[in-house]
Design a protein around this motif. Structure first.
Motif, PDB file in Angstrom:
ATOM      1  N   LEU A 120       0.858  -1.183   0.000  1.00 22.48           N
ATOM      2  CA  LEU A 120       0.000   0.000   0.000  1.00 22.48           C
ATOM      3  C   LEU A 120       0.895   1.233   0.000  1.00 22.48           C
ATOM      4  O   LEU A 120       1.893   1.287   0.713  1.00 22.48           O
ATOM      5  CB  LEU A 120      -0.885  -0.002   1.251  1.00 22.48           C
ATOM      6  N   VAL A 121       0.535   2.212  -0.824  1.00 24.37           N
ATOM      7  CA  VAL A 121       1.253   3.491  -0.838  1.00 24.37           C
ATOM      8  C   VAL A 121       0.268   4.580  -0.413  1.00 24.37           C
ATOM      9  O   VAL A 121      -0.849   4.653  -0.931  1.00 24.37           O
ATOM     10  CB  VAL A 121       1.798   3.808  -2.249  1.00 24.37           C
ATOM     11  N   ALA A 151      -2.619  -1.456 -10.284  1.00 21.40           N
ATOM     12  CA  ALA A 151      -2.737  -0.633  -9.075  1.00 21.40           C
ATOM     13  C   ALA A 151      -4.175  -0.165  -8.971  1.00 21.40           C
ATOM     14  O   ALA A 151      -4.905  -0.109  -9.966  1.00 21.40           O
ATOM     15  CB  ALA A 151      -1.796   0.567  -9.141  1.00 21.40           C
ATOM     16  N   LEU A 152      -4.594   0.179  -7.762  1.00 11.05           N
ATOM     17  CA  LEU A 152      -5.972   0.611  -7.529  1.00 11.05           C
ATOM     18  C   LEU A 152      -5.986   1.657  -6.425  1.00 11.05           C
ATOM     19  O   LEU A 152      -5.294   1.509  -5.413  1.00 11.05           O
ATOM     20  CB  LEU A 152      -6.824  -0.599  -7.099  1.00 11.05           C
ATOM     21  N   ILE A 153      -6.753   2.723  -6.646  1.00  6.11           N
ATOM     22  CA  ILE A 153      -6.929   3.714  -5.574  1.00  6.11           C
ATOM     23  C   ILE A 153      -7.917   3.156  -4.563  1.00  6.11           C
ATOM     24  O   ILE A 153      -8.998   2.683  -4.919  1.00  6.11           O
ATOM     25  CB  ILE A 153      -7.420   5.060  -6.142  1.00  6.11           C
ATOM     26  N   ILE A 154      -7.510   3.162  -3.293  1.00  5.42           N
ATOM     27  CA  ILE A 154      -8.301   2.563  -2.212  1.00  5.42           C
ATOM     28  C   ILE A 154      -8.959   3.657  -1.379  1.00  5.42           C
ATOM     29  O   ILE A 154      -8.291   4.561  -0.875  1.00  5.42           O
ATOM     30  CB  ILE A 154      -7.397   1.701  -1.279  1.00  5.42           C
ATOM     31  N   LYS A 155     -10.271   3.562  -1.257  1.00  6.73           N
ATOM     32  CA  LYS A 155     -11.019   4.452  -0.372  1.00  6.73           C
ATOM     33  C   LYS A 155     -12.029   3.612   0.389  1.00  6.73           C
ATOM     34  O   LYS A 155     -12.221   2.439   0.092  1.00  6.73           O
ATOM     35  CB  LYS A 155     -11.732   5.539  -1.179  1.00  6.73           C
ATOM     36  N   GLY A 170      -1.798  -0.883  -3.848  1.00  3.56           N
ATOM     37  CA  GLY A 170      -2.955  -0.063  -3.493  1.00  3.56           C
ATOM     38  C   GLY A 170      -2.458   1.349  -3.242  1.00  3.56           C
ATOM     39  O   GLY A 170      -1.382   1.539  -2.663  1.00  3.56           O
ATOM     40  N   ILE A 171      -3.215   2.330  -3.702  1.00  8.28           N
ATOM     41  CA  ILE A 171      -2.815   3.732  -3.528  1.00  8.28           C
ATOM     42  C   ILE A 171      -3.919   4.443  -2.744  1.00  8.28           C
ATOM     43  O   ILE A 171      -5.089   4.390  -3.115  1.00  8.28           O
ATOM     44  CB  ILE A 171      -2.593   4.434  -4.882  1.00  8.28           C
ATOM     45  N   THR A 172      -3.535   5.091  -1.650  1.00 13.20           N
ATOM     46  CA  THR A 172      -4.512   5.823  -0.844  1.00 13.20           C
ATOM     47  C   THR A 172      -3.913   7.160  -0.449  1.00 13.20           C
ATOM     48  O   THR A 172      -2.801   7.503  -0.862  1.00 13.20           O
ATOM     49  CB  THR A 172      -4.922   4.985   0.390  1.00 13.20           C
TER      50      THR A 172
END
Length: 897
Positions: free
Chosen positions: A302-303, A332-336, A422-424
């Protein structure tokens, strides 16, 4: 008959229709979705063109020297426009200016149909962040060579207009019909154009197999991300060489070392602190290290970064660049969290709402288009503001999920298990990670811009209750049977009585008394707080332009009033225990939300914490908010990071204070072990930058800032006259900023400059855009501008720091954090100021060609007991002291623009 559109743009001497005049007209004519003709002319005026308009439009008196006056072209212009549909971006401005000018020469110009492309573009392109013509053109790849030139703007608007109509025409026919019916409530005449589209589309047109239907709503079917095929691992040397050759980058030892260090820290499950200076390529470095680590171990990373903008840049730029260079099929996926995603049931509920005001209609139309193109269902893609946001939040708050609802978060959950990165961002992570199962899929985390996590953590451990917010939610209930949710219950009870509708009885009369009591008790609660504030401010003349804080409330009465509110809500809820109807569920849902707003504050007060309040206008209850701190920042940071991830890598360009990581480490439990790593500075700061400290500066006094500000303006005037360059001036309070701006407005030396001033609700990115757009601009900003933006200038970059960026003892951050440190100044206030100072310096040198000048008016940088911390923060940047004459000599060594 073919519709002919005249897409118009005007440049004027200003915004006042009765005074200002048109100086340029551009028209692009459109038929059948094609540009068929253009018209352009400058228009002569006897008015002086203000310097701001000249800078904005590049039009001066010389351009108008041989141009016709408006009366010379009025008849010809009228004949070109009279039979056209009038189209413009923010149509009222252009239309009213033209009508007023025509009227002066007895020409009645009143087009039968008008279209505002601002309105159209919001519907056709609902995901755009800005509908400013220049930004929209850039985003949608439409040529706009010279913004604020009428002919260029008219052509760009016409191309976007055609693109918007083509897009709407490509939608499913049912959706276009829905848009047409909704468009009847818009301000302008888009309905006529939509009617033509509906009329001319073949009824047998084939629809894409990806378009599905939820009841009567067409939407794009979501396909969860599938697991990638595992690829063989790549060595760091091989991967780095491929990136250099693919993008023709220069080898940077610091960047290579950073990739190696990040990879090793992940491999050894370390808690690592890395200071990587600006220009070391840290974003690409940690994306590369994370992907290489996944290829080696199969473990996902996770970043987390500081802002949504940086989060999107990581996904769309750095991640894709690395994948392309290494020829990898990874994802990659933006995580919310769940509350950021919409459901189709909620959209249907919004569409069925009979509210037909303008903002609600616009939102409905945007949703119909957006749901056919969104791949995420993330509501933030719509960038809702104002009335649209209010309406959406009202519907979301009271929505009770329909049976068989389709929620986009399910897609995120199914996809997250199959992505490598994962990008948050820090706000999402600190708010949701401990309870959200998606975050728990990742074993390692890289925290970019890690110097900001304390601020986000402090926001997360602070709960607030504003009068305006709670009043709004109480208003959603309604005060009586004629309003909002209460009205629905009254209608429901009427149906039960008159039609024998099979539901349990609702005691409307008792409910009315209870809801009135809720409203009354809420007023009593905030009235009591207002009375306390009035007692504390008697005889004081406080500024209404800034927030005021009060930390020593008497909580006894407040606590009792909270208890009364909670008790009243419990009584109402108890009467609806067995009711199942959707309208009652919606009413209960809103009540429960209000209940939680009260209990989160009450429970903390009960535990012994003293709340504090903020208020802007001392006579206005609507500006009042109540705050409590529910836990320590340290505890939250340990929960979110140390207890959750095998390795935590914190990286930033400003992680140390006085060349030590101790300040950052103090945010965590003393038992936590960190490995620390520095990367060397990559720029020649000794020769690229200078810090100038005036030696004759009056002492700063908050109550009497005049002399201090006059000295700053004197230096700024000197800088402007000697260099003709732009300047960023940083303040630590709005009062001082506003006063400086007022001084500057009166001085003729700044007449040729565009003066930009931050206000409390300014959009920072827009000010940055304007600052970078103009060669001669001065931006007066506060702490928002100490970091996070690229100062663009072809000459010297000058940052003037009016005060060292200490937080004040009345600042709520100090109040909230002081109990977590033995010595709040040494352990919290000073490190915070030094970090901000270092971030401010970072605006100066962004590449090896930059020349930077920092002017620091705060003599504490040299003669205080803590001055060494700020001098160390300058690194190799030399410090020069002197008077205004020496400052002039210094400036003359820089080339004049």
């Amino acid at each position: 008959m073919v519709q002919r559109y005249a897409v118009v743009d005007l440049e004027t001497t200003g915004n006042q229709i009765q005074y200002d005049e048109i100086i340029q007209i551009g028209i692009t004519f459109v038929e059948n979705y094609q540009i068929v003709d253009t018209y352009h002319t400058y228009v002569k005026t006897d008015l002086t063109i203000p310097s701001f308009i000249q800078a904005l439009t590049n039009i001066d008196e010389n351009d108008l020297y041989e141009a016709p006056y408006f009366n010379e072209i009025s008849k010809d212009l009228y004949s070109k426009l009279k039979d056209c549909i009038f189209v413009a971006h923010n149509v009222l401005f252009d239309l009213n200016f033209l009508k007023a000018h025509f009227e002066k020469f007895q020409i009645d110009f009143n087009p039968k149909l008008t279209i505002d492309t601002m309105e159209l573009f919001k519907i056709a392109f609902p995901r755009e962040e800005s509908y400013q013509l220049s930004e929209l053109s850039l985003s949608l790849e439409v040529d706009l060579n010279q913004a604020h030139s009428a002919d260029e703007d008219a052509k760009a608007t016409a191309l976007l207009f055609i693109k918007a109509l083509n897009k709407i025409e490509s939608l499913p026919i049912d959706t276009i019909k829905q848009l047409y019916y909704l468009s009847k409530s818009l301000k302008y005449d888009l309905k006529d154009t939509l009617f033509e589209i509906v009329r001319t589309i073949p009824s047998n047109r084939v629809q894409s197999s990806q378009i599905k239907k939820y009841q009567n709503i067409n939407y794009l079917k979501q396909t969860p991300i599938r697991k990638s095929n595992k690829t063989e691992s790549i060595t760091i040397d091989e991967a780095y060489d491929r990136i250099l050759s693919t993008f023709n980058f220069d080898y940077r030892k610091e960047q290579y070392q950073l990739v190696q260090q990040l990879f090793d820290s992940l491999l050894h499950n370390e808690n690592a602190l890395i200071e990587a200076p600006l220009g070391s390529g840290k974003s690409m470095s940690f994306v590369l290290a994370a992907l290489l680590y996944y290829l080696e171990t199969g473990e996902h990373i996770l970043v987390s970064t500081h802002t949504k903008l940086l989060q999107n840049q990581l996904l769309e730029q750095e991640f894709n660049k690395v994948l392309s260079a290494l020829n990898l099929d990874l994802k990659a996926l933006i995580i919310k969290s769940k509350d950021h995603y919409i459901s189709l049931g909620l959209i249907l509920n919004i569409m069925q709402d009979d509210t037909d005001n303008y903002e609600a209609t616009l939102l409905k139309m945007q949703l119909l288009v957006w749901i056919l193109e969104t791949e995420t269902g993330d509501i933030e893609e719509l960038h809702l503001k104002g009335g649209q946001q209010v309406f959406f939040e009202q519907k979301r708050t009271t929505y009770v999920p329909f049976k068989n609802d389709i929620h986009y978060y399910q897609f995120v959950k199914e996809s997250a298990a199959n992505v490598e990165i994962g990008i948050t961002n820090h706000a999402h992570l600190l708010k949701h990670s401990t309870e959200d199962t998606v975050y728990q899929l990742f074993k390692h985390i890289i925290v970019d811009e890690a110097h900001r996590i304390q601020d986000y953590a402090l926001n997360q451990v602070t709960d607030s209750l504003s009068y305006q917010h709670i009043k709004y939610h109480l208003g959603l209930l309604g005060k009586n049977e004629q309003e909002k949710l209460f009205k629905r219950l009254d209608k429901l009870e009427n149906r039960r009585v008159i039609e024998q509708y099979p539901i349990e009885p609702i005691d409307i009369y008792q409910l009315k008394r209870d809801v009135e009591t809720l409203h009354e008790q809420n007023e009593n609660l905030f009235d009591n707080i207002m009375d306390q504030i009035k007692d504390k401010t008697k005889g004081q003349n406080l500024d209404d332009q800034q927030l005021h804080y009060f930390y020593d409330l008497d909580v006894e009465v407040i606590s009792e009033q909270f208890k009364l509110q909670i008790s009243t809500i419990n009584q109402i809820l108890s009467r609806f225990k067995t009711h199942k109807h959707a309208h009652i569920k919606a009413f209960k849902k809103e009540l429960i939300y209000i209940y939680h707003q009260y209990t989160k504050i009450y429970n903390v007060i009960k535990s012994g914490q003293i709340p504090f309040v903020s208020i802007k206008k001392l006579a206005q209850k609507s500006t009042l908010s109540l705050f409590v701190k529910k836990e320590e920042v340290k505890d939250l940071l340990n929960k979110v990071f140390i207890e959750q991830f095998n390795s935590n890598i914190f990286i930033s360009g400003t992680l140390t204070v006085n060349e030590s990581f101790n300040s950052f480490k103090s945010m965590f439990d003393p038992q936590v072990e960190f490995k620390s790593y520095f990367l060397n500075e990559i720029y020649d700061l000794k020769n690229q930058a200078t810090c100038y400290v005036p030696d004759h500066i009056p002492n700063y006094q908050y109550d009497n800032q005049d002399e201090y500000i006059e000295t700053i303006i004197q230096y700024l005037s000197t800088f402007v006259s000697e260099t003709d360059q732009k300047c960023l001036v940083l303040f630590t309070n709005y009062s001082m900023l506003y006063q400086a701006y007022r001084y500057m407005e009166e001085l003729s030396i700044f007449d040729d400059y565009v003066l930009l001033m931050q206000q409390q609700h300014s959009q920072v990115y827009k000010l940055v855009q304007q600052f970078n757009q103009f060669d001669k601009s001065i931006l007066l900003g506060t702490l928002s501008f100490f970091e996070g933006f690229d100062y663009q200038s072809s000459g010297i970059k000058c940052v003037m720091m009016t005060k060292l960026p200490f937080i004040h003892q009345e600042d709520p951050r100090y109040h909230l954090m002081k109990d977590e440190f033995d010595n709040p100044f040494k352990d919290f206030v000073l490190p915070d100021a030094v970090t901000k100072f270092r971030q401010g310096i970072g605006r100066l040198i962004r590449n090896k060609h930059d020349q930077g000048l920092l002017v620091c008016f705060d003599r504490r940088i040299l003669n205080s007991t803590y001055s060494k911390f700020f001098i160390n923060a300058l690194g190799e940047i030399p410090v020069i002291e002197g008077d205004i004459d020496r400052f002039k000599d210094k400036l003359r060594k820089y080339p004049k623009r």
